[in-house]
Design a protein around this motif. Structure first.
Motif, PDB file in Angstrom:
ATOM      1  N   ARG A  90       0.815  -1.203   0.000  1.00 24.30           N
ATOM      2  CA  ARG A  90       0.000   0.000   0.000  1.00 24.30           C
ATOM      3  C   ARG A  90       0.856   1.264   0.000  1.00 24.30           C
ATOM      4  O   ARG A  90       0.493   2.267  -0.623  1.00 24.30           O
ATOM      5  N   GLY A  91       1.975   1.219   0.698  1.00 24.92           N
ATOM      6  CA  GLY A  91       2.840   2.388   0.761  1.00 24.92           C
ATOM      7  C   GLY A  91       3.441   2.759  -0.576  1.00 24.92           C
ATOM      8  O   GLY A  91       3.688   3.938  -0.853  1.00 24.92           O
ATOM      9  N   ARG A  92       3.683   1.777  -1.426  1.00 24.34           N
ATOM     10  CA  ARG A  92       4.261   2.062  -2.749  1.00 24.34           C
ATOM     11  C   ARG A  92       3.336   2.932  -3.590  1.00 24.34           C
ATOM     12  O   ARG A  92       3.791   3.688  -4.437  1.00 24.34           O
ATOM     13  N   ARG A  93       2.035   2.849  -3.336  1.00 20.35           N
ATOM     14  CA  ARG A  93       1.088   3.683  -4.086  1.00 20.35           C
ATOM     15  C   ARG A  93       1.198   5.148  -3.688  1.00 20.35           C
ATOM     16  O   ARG A  93       0.870   6.039  -4.477  1.00 20.35           O
ATOM     17  N   ASP A  94       1.627   5.394  -2.452  1.00 24.56           N
ATOM     18  CA  ASP A  94       1.707   6.768  -1.957  1.00 24.56           C
ATOM     19  C   ASP A  94       3.030   7.442  -2.285  1.00 24.56           C
ATOM     20  O   ASP A  94       3.117   8.678  -2.288  1.00 24.56           O
ATOM     21  N   LEU A  95       4.064   6.650  -2.522  1.00 25.00           N
ATOM     22  CA  LEU A  95       5.398   7.228  -2.700  1.00 25.00           C
ATOM     23  C   LEU A  95       5.470   8.084  -3.954  1.00 25.00           C
ATOM     24  O   LEU A  95       5.051   7.661  -5.032  1.00 25.00           O
ATOM     25  N   ASP A  96       5.979   9.274  -3.807  1.00 26.58           N
ATOM     26  CA  ASP A  96       6.227  10.155  -4.930  1.00 26.58           C
ATOM     27  C   ASP A  96       7.500  10.937  -4.634  1.00 26.58           C
ATOM     28  O   ASP A  96       8.235  10.624  -3.695  1.00 26.58           O
ATOM     29  N   ASP A  97       7.781  11.952  -5.438  1.00 34.23           N
ATOM     30  CA  ASP A  97       9.032  12.694  -5.272  1.00 34.23           C
ATOM     31  C   ASP A  97       9.110  13.426  -3.940  1.00 34.23           C
ATOM     32  O   ASP A  97      10.207  13.738  -3.461  1.00 34.23           O
ATOM     33  N   ARG A  98       7.969  13.731  -3.333  1.00 36.62           N
ATOM     34  CA  ARG A  98       7.977  14.410  -2.035  1.00 36.62           C
ATOM     35  C   ARG A  98       7.990  13.416  -0.879  1.00 36.62           C
ATOM     36  O   ARG A  98       8.687  13.612   0.109  1.00 36.62           O
ATOM     37  N   LEU A  99       7.215  12.343  -1.012  1.00 37.45           N
ATOM     38  CA  LEU A  99       7.044  11.437   0.115  1.00 37.45           C
ATOM     39  C   LEU A  99       8.269  10.558   0.357  1.00 37.45           C
ATOM     40  O   LEU A  99       8.593  10.253   1.513  1.00 37.45           O
ATOM     41  N   ALA A 100       8.956  10.149  -0.701  1.00 39.28           N
ATOM     42  CA  ALA A 100      10.088   9.242  -0.524  1.00 39.28           C
ATOM     43  C   ALA A 100      11.200   9.852   0.334  1.00 39.28           C
ATOM     44  O   ALA A 100      11.609   9.242   1.332  1.00 39.28           O
ATOM     45  N   PRO A 101      11.700  11.053   0.002  1.00 39.40           N
ATOM     46  CA  PRO A 101      12.726  11.627   0.891  1.00 39.40           C
ATOM     47  C   PRO A 101      12.175  11.990   2.262  1.00 39.40           C
ATOM     48  O   PRO A 101      12.888  11.919   3.267  1.00 39.40           O
ATOM     49  N   MET A 102      10.888  12.366   2.336  1.00 40.33           N
ATOM     50  CA  MET A 102      10.289  12.704   3.620  1.00 40.33           C
ATOM     51  C   MET A 102      10.247  11.486   4.530  1.00 40.33           C
ATOM     52  O   MET A 102      10.447  11.595   5.749  1.00 40.33           O
ATOM     53  N   ALA A 103       9.995  10.317   3.961  1.00 40.21           N
ATOM     54  CA  ALA A 103       9.958   9.093   4.764  1.00 40.21           C
ATOM     55  C   ALA A 103      11.309   8.831   5.416  1.00 40.21           C
ATOM     56  O   ALA A 103      11.391   8.444   6.585  1.00 40.21           O
ATOM     57  N   GLY A 104      12.390   9.051   4.664  1.00 39.00           N
ATOM     58  CA  GLY A 104      13.719   8.880   5.223  1.00 39.00           C
ATOM     59  C   GLY A 104      13.991   9.853   6.354  1.00 39.00           C
ATOM     60  O   GLY A 104      14.561   9.485   7.393  1.00 39.00           O
ATOM     61  N   LEU A 105      13.556  11.101   6.173  1.00 38.98           N
ATOM     62  CA  LEU A 105      13.752  12.108   7.219  1.00 38.98           C
ATOM     63  C   LEU A 105      12.936  11.775   8.468  1.00 38.98           C
ATOM     64  O   LEU A 105      13.410  11.942   9.593  1.00 38.98           O
ATOM     65  N   VAL A 106      11.708  11.313   8.268  1.00 40.58           N
ATOM     66  CA  VAL A 106      10.857  10.967   9.409  1.00 40.58           C
ATOM     67  C   VAL A 106      11.462   9.811  10.200  1.00 40.58           C
ATOM     68  O   VAL A 106      11.524   9.844  11.438  1.00 40.58           O
ATOM     69  N   ALA A 107      11.926   8.776   9.499  1.00 45.67           N
ATOM     70  CA  ALA A 107      12.536   7.634  10.184  1.00 45.67           C
ATOM     71  C   ALA A 107      13.779   8.066  10.960  1.00 45.67           C
ATOM     72  O   ALA A 107      13.980   7.654  12.112  1.00 45.67           O
ATOM     73  N   ALA A 108      14.601   8.908  10.342  1.00 44.50           N
ATOM     74  CA  ALA A 108      15.812   9.375  11.021  1.00 44.50           C
ATOM     75  C   ALA A 108      15.464  10.231  12.237  1.00 44.50           C
ATOM     76  O   ALA A 108      16.106  10.121  13.295  1.00 44.50           O
ATOM     77  N   PHE A 109      14.441  11.077  12.108  1.00 40.58           N
ATOM     78  CA  PHE A 109      14.042  11.931  13.230  1.00 40.58           C
ATOM     79  C   PHE A 109      13.500  11.104  14.391  1.00 40.58           C
ATOM     80  O   PHE A 109      13.853  11.334  15.556  1.00 40.58           O
ATOM     81  N   ILE A 110      12.642  10.127  14.080  1.00 42.56           N
ATOM     82  CA  ILE A 110      12.087   9.274  15.126  1.00 42.56           C
ATOM     83  C   ILE A 110      13.200   8.500  15.824  1.00 42.56           C
ATOM     84  O   ILE A 110      13.226   8.378  17.048  1.00 42.56           O
TER      85      ILE A 110
END
Length: 244
Positions: free
Chosen positions: A35-55
């Motif tokens: 399901r997550g692959r459907r949401d990934l785009d040019d904004r969400l992909a790098p944001m996901a990395g930042l969110v994981a690193a921040f958490i």
């Protein structure tokens, strides 16, 4: 009762329960990937990395809750707001797995239960409330802050009660004079305080992002798409003589 915490250590749950939740977590993790692959785009992909690193970074910082009790950000509500429930659950899962394997924060045999509680149950509970509140509250910094705060508290408490269920099914640590109801009340009460601390962190973080780049807040983007009604079809304007 200090052994009963969200980061479950080895031996707190018996083998059948740990294995069963490991299978559940693996299946749900795979579903989130699809399901997550459907949401990934040019904004969400790098944001996901930042969110994981921040958490990951913020989870290393504990704040006092009660004498002898400390807490840290779990991240389910924050991740759900910024990158959505599916990718958010993946972010928290990856953080928990790395913590268990590299830093021994949470037992290796308890990875399945820990992922289930904090990444899956916590994120799902948070996003359910987010989806409700952001349709009722104004999409302003204040409305977003209230949503992040409330979702964080609910997320942490839901994760703690999920652990109580696991403990009831296969807990090996025996607590003298404590019944299951008392354990549930103690976990919910303590983690409500932890959720308040997490809510303040999540609200500050999400509002800061929304003020500068609202397009990076998944919840606002999704609700904005849903809130825009399709334009009404143009009606023909009669011309003199009755010819449209």
């Amino acid at each position: 009762m200090n052994e009963l915490a969200l980061h479950i250590q080895n031996g707190v749950l018996d083998a059948p329960v740990s294995l069963g939740y490991a299978v559940l977590a693996a299946v749900t993790f795979g579903f989130c990937v699809v399901r997550g692959r459907r949401d990934l785009d040019d904004r969400l992909a790098p944001m996901a990395g930042l969110v994981a690193a921040f958490i990951f970074a913020v989870q290393m910082l504990n704040f006092p809750v009660l004498p002898g009790v400390s807490g840290h950000l779990v991240g389910g509500a924050l991740a759900a707001l910024l990158v959505g429930p599916w990718v958010g659950a993946l972010c928290v899962s990856v953080v928990l797995i790395v913590q268990a394997l590299v830093f021994a924060d949470g037992g290796v045999t308890a990875i399945g239960p820990n992922v289930t509680n904090m990444a899956l149950v916590g994120t799902a509970a948070a996003y359910a409330l987010i989806a409700l509140l952001l349709r009722v509250l104004p999409r302003t910094p204040t409305g977003l802050a209230v949503t992040a705060f409330a979702a964080s508290v609910v997320s942490v408490v839901a994760a703690s009660l999920s652990f109580v269920v696991q403990y009831a099914l296969g807990g090996t640590t025996r607590l003298e004079s404590y019944g299951l109801g008392e354990i549930a009340m103690a976990m919910a009460g303590t983690h409500t305080l932890i959720g308040i601390g997490e809510g303040l962190i999540a609200a500050t973080t999400v509002v800061t992002v929304a003020r500068t780049r609202p397009d990076l807040v998944y919840a606002l983007r999704g609700l904005r798409r849903d809130a825009v009604a399709p334009p009404a079809p143009a009606r023909p304007v009669p011309t003199p003589g009755g010819v449209a």
